[in-house]
Design a protein around this motif. Structure first.
Motif, PDB file in Angstrom:
ATOM      1  N   PRO A 133       0.003  -8.062  -0.735  1.00  0.00           N
ATOM      2  CA  PRO A 133       0.353  -8.133   0.687  1.00  0.00           C
ATOM      3  C   PRO A 133      -0.559  -7.344   1.621  1.00  0.00           C
ATOM      4  CG  PRO A 133       1.732  -6.515  -0.363  1.00  0.00           C
ATOM      5  CD  PRO A 133       0.842  -7.055  -1.439  1.00  0.00           C
ATOM      6  N   TYR A 134      -1.754  -6.971   1.181  1.00  0.00           N
ATOM      7  CA  TYR A 134      -2.800  -6.390   2.024  1.00  0.00           C
ATOM      8  C   TYR A 134      -2.540  -4.963   2.503  1.00  0.00           C
ATOM      9  CZ  TYR A 134      -3.792 -11.341   1.937  1.00  0.00           C
ATOM     10  OH  TYR A 134      -4.002 -12.624   1.512  1.00  0.00           O
ATOM     11  N   TRP A 135      -1.303  -4.633   2.839  1.00  0.00           N
ATOM     12  CA  TRP A 135      -0.961  -3.278   3.279  1.00  0.00           C
ATOM     13  C   TRP A 135      -0.202  -2.570   2.156  1.00  0.00           C
ATOM     14  CZ3 TRP A 135      -2.798  -1.404   7.844  1.00  0.00           C
ATOM     15  CH2 TRP A 135      -3.324  -2.348   8.738  1.00  0.00           C
ATOM     16  N   TYR A 136      -0.777  -1.453   1.700  1.00  0.00           N
ATOM     17  CA  TYR A 136      -0.265  -0.766   0.512  1.00  0.00           C
ATOM     18  C   TYR A 136       0.043   0.700   0.804  1.00  0.00           C
ATOM     19  CZ  TYR A 136      -2.052  -4.801  -2.062  1.00  0.00           C
ATOM     20  OH  TYR A 136      -2.286  -6.072  -2.514  1.00  0.00           O
ATOM     21  N   THR A 137       0.901   1.257  -0.023  1.00  0.00           N
ATOM     22  CA  THR A 137       1.128   2.703   0.005  1.00  0.00           C
ATOM     23  C   THR A 137      -0.132   3.390  -0.512  1.00  0.00           C
ATOM     24  OG1 THR A 137       3.491   2.432  -0.373  1.00  0.00           O
ATOM     25  CG2 THR A 137       2.533   4.585  -0.904  1.00  0.00           C
ATOM     26  N   ASP A 138      -0.660   4.285   0.293  1.00  0.00           N
ATOM     27  CA  ASP A 138      -1.857   5.042  -0.086  1.00  0.00           C
ATOM     28  C   ASP A 138      -1.396   6.281  -0.850  1.00  0.00           C
ATOM     29  OD1 ASP A 138      -4.349   6.217  -0.267  1.00  0.00           O
ATOM     30  OD2 ASP A 138      -4.385   6.855   1.840  1.00  0.00           O
ATOM     31  N   SER A 139      -1.111   6.097  -2.121  1.00  0.00           N
ATOM     32  CA  SER A 139      -0.432   7.122  -2.927  1.00  0.00           C
ATOM     33  C   SER A 139      -1.134   8.469  -2.925  1.00  0.00           C
ATOM     34  CB  SER A 139      -0.289   6.627  -4.371  1.00  0.00           C
ATOM     35  OG  SER A 139       0.390   5.395  -4.392  1.00  0.00           O
ATOM     36  N   ASN A 140      -2.463   8.458  -2.973  1.00  0.00           N
ATOM     37  CA  ASN A 140      -3.180   9.733  -3.022  1.00  0.00           C
ATOM     38  C   ASN A 140      -3.650  10.197  -1.647  1.00  0.00           C
ATOM     39  OD1 ASN A 140      -5.314   8.029  -2.492  1.00  0.00           O
ATOM     40  ND2 ASN A 140      -6.259   8.222  -4.518  1.00  0.00           N
ATOM     41  N   GLY A 141      -3.325   9.432  -0.610  1.00  0.00           N
ATOM     42  CA  GLY A 141      -3.628   9.854   0.753  1.00  0.00           C
ATOM     43  C   GLY A 141      -5.099   9.945   1.096  1.00  0.00           C
TER      44      GLY A 141
END
Length: 348
Positions: free
Chosen positions: A267-275
């Motif tokens: 879905p193109y927009w993801y959680t940026d887990s490591n920031g």
């Protein structure tokens, strides 16, 4: 005498071997000058996902068949909807656009209906035909439906990314007459952008088969000296860069979860887990889709993606594109949580 007989025989043989123009169908002789097909690009991109996403599936879903099935367009024009379609590996068929393969006549399209439900007539059949697909699949209406009754700055796990879909050029061109990009309440927006009459249609600027822009046509008006079109593109990109930065900061401050975009996969927009500000390979998976949307964030993300999906937005309708990115920035700034500063910004 022998030489005369030999000459007559040679002429007879040449007549038999050379096709007669008079024998050609009249329609074949009237093939449009310059019409050509280049395999591997545009509508004939054999390796592209657009027409081969379902090669391993039994069928193409009804919602996708209009623009991705081998015969999806004429079915839609005849019935106003599509049924699931069988996937064929030769992909997009010529008869999707051409009603007659001898004369190359195109399907008749008197008007088109955008995803918003609004109807328009471009004033040219071929342009209406192009925009039957090149218009997007979501709109202001679908975003408003998703956020109705929800607090503007409260994360809601029920909200998910709404994707306008690829190449919504017709929606950009018609602006507020289409209402596909997200339009903020209380604002006014420009409608159709008109080029000079001889260039005010899709096929005047784009090759119908490859989709490539006919750059030489642009040069007739847009010269290197004093040309503003490069500036328009640069200005729009700068505003989009600011919008993306504002989206990321707002997501952290309000949603409490970093957000990043990747063009590689839905879905193109993801959680940026490591920031770290980007989507790494281990973050690029459907289960890692962003889940801390607020209504305000969803509006901004929708418009940012809309502009990404129409890479020609600065040409198709630069004022409308400028208005939606400006208003998205203004909305984020109003939250006080995005770091967006509107000082010095002028709405087109």
């Amino acid at each position: 005498m022998k030489r005369m007989i030999s000459l007559v025989l040679a002429l007879m043989a040449a007549a038999l071997l050379t096709p007669s123009l008079a024998a050609e169908p009249a329609a074949a002789q009237s093939k449009p000058a310059g019409a050509r097909i280049e395999m591997g690009v545009g509508h004939f991109n054999r390796d592209g996902k657009a027409f081969h996403y379902w090669d391993k599936a039994a069928e193409i879903p009804a919602g996708c068949a209009r623009c991705h099935a081998a015969q999806g367009v004429p079915e839609y024009l005849a019935n106003g909807k599509n049924a699931p379609a069988k996937q064929v590996k030769n992909a997009y068929a010529c008869t999707n656009c051409h009603a007659d393969m001898l004369s190359y006549e195109r399907h008749k399209v008197s008007k088109l209906t955008f995803a918003s439900g609004l109807e328009v007539d471009a004033g040219l059949n071929d342009a209406n035909l192009c925009m039957t697909c090149h218009q997007g699949r979501e709109s202001t209406a679908s975003v408003n439906k998703a956020i109705a009754g929800k607090a503007l700055d409260t994360p809601d796990p029920a909200l998910a990314f709404i994707h306008v879909h690829y190449f919504p050029a017709g929606a950009t061109l018609f602006g507020t007459q289409a209402k596909v990009a997200y339009e903020f309440a209380g604002k006014t927006y420009d409608g159709r952008y008109k080029h000079p009459k001889q260039l005010d249609n899709c096929l005047a600027c784009h090759d119908p088969h490859s989709g490539q822009a006919k750059v030489e046509k642009c040069d007739s008006c847009h010269t290197d000296k004093g040309d503003r079109i490069a500036d328009y593109r640069s200005e729009l990109k700068q505003s989009m860069d600011s919008l993306y930065a504002g989206i990321q900061q707002y997501a952290i401050k309000v949603g409490g979860v970093p957000l990043a975009y990747s063009s590689k996969a839905s879905p193109y927009w993801y959680t940026d887990s490591n920031g770290n500000g980007v989507v790494d390979d281990d973050e690029l998976k459907p289960t890692n889709s962003y889940k801390a949307y607020t209504p305000r964030l969803l509006q901004a993300v929708f418009n940012y993606t809309f502009l990404l999906r129409d890479p020609g937005a600065a040409f198709h309708n630069r004022s409308y594109a400028g208005q939606i990115v400006h208003d998205s920035l203004e909305s984020l700034a109003a939250s006080g949580q995005s770091g967006v500063n509107m000082k010095g910004r002028t709405r087109p």
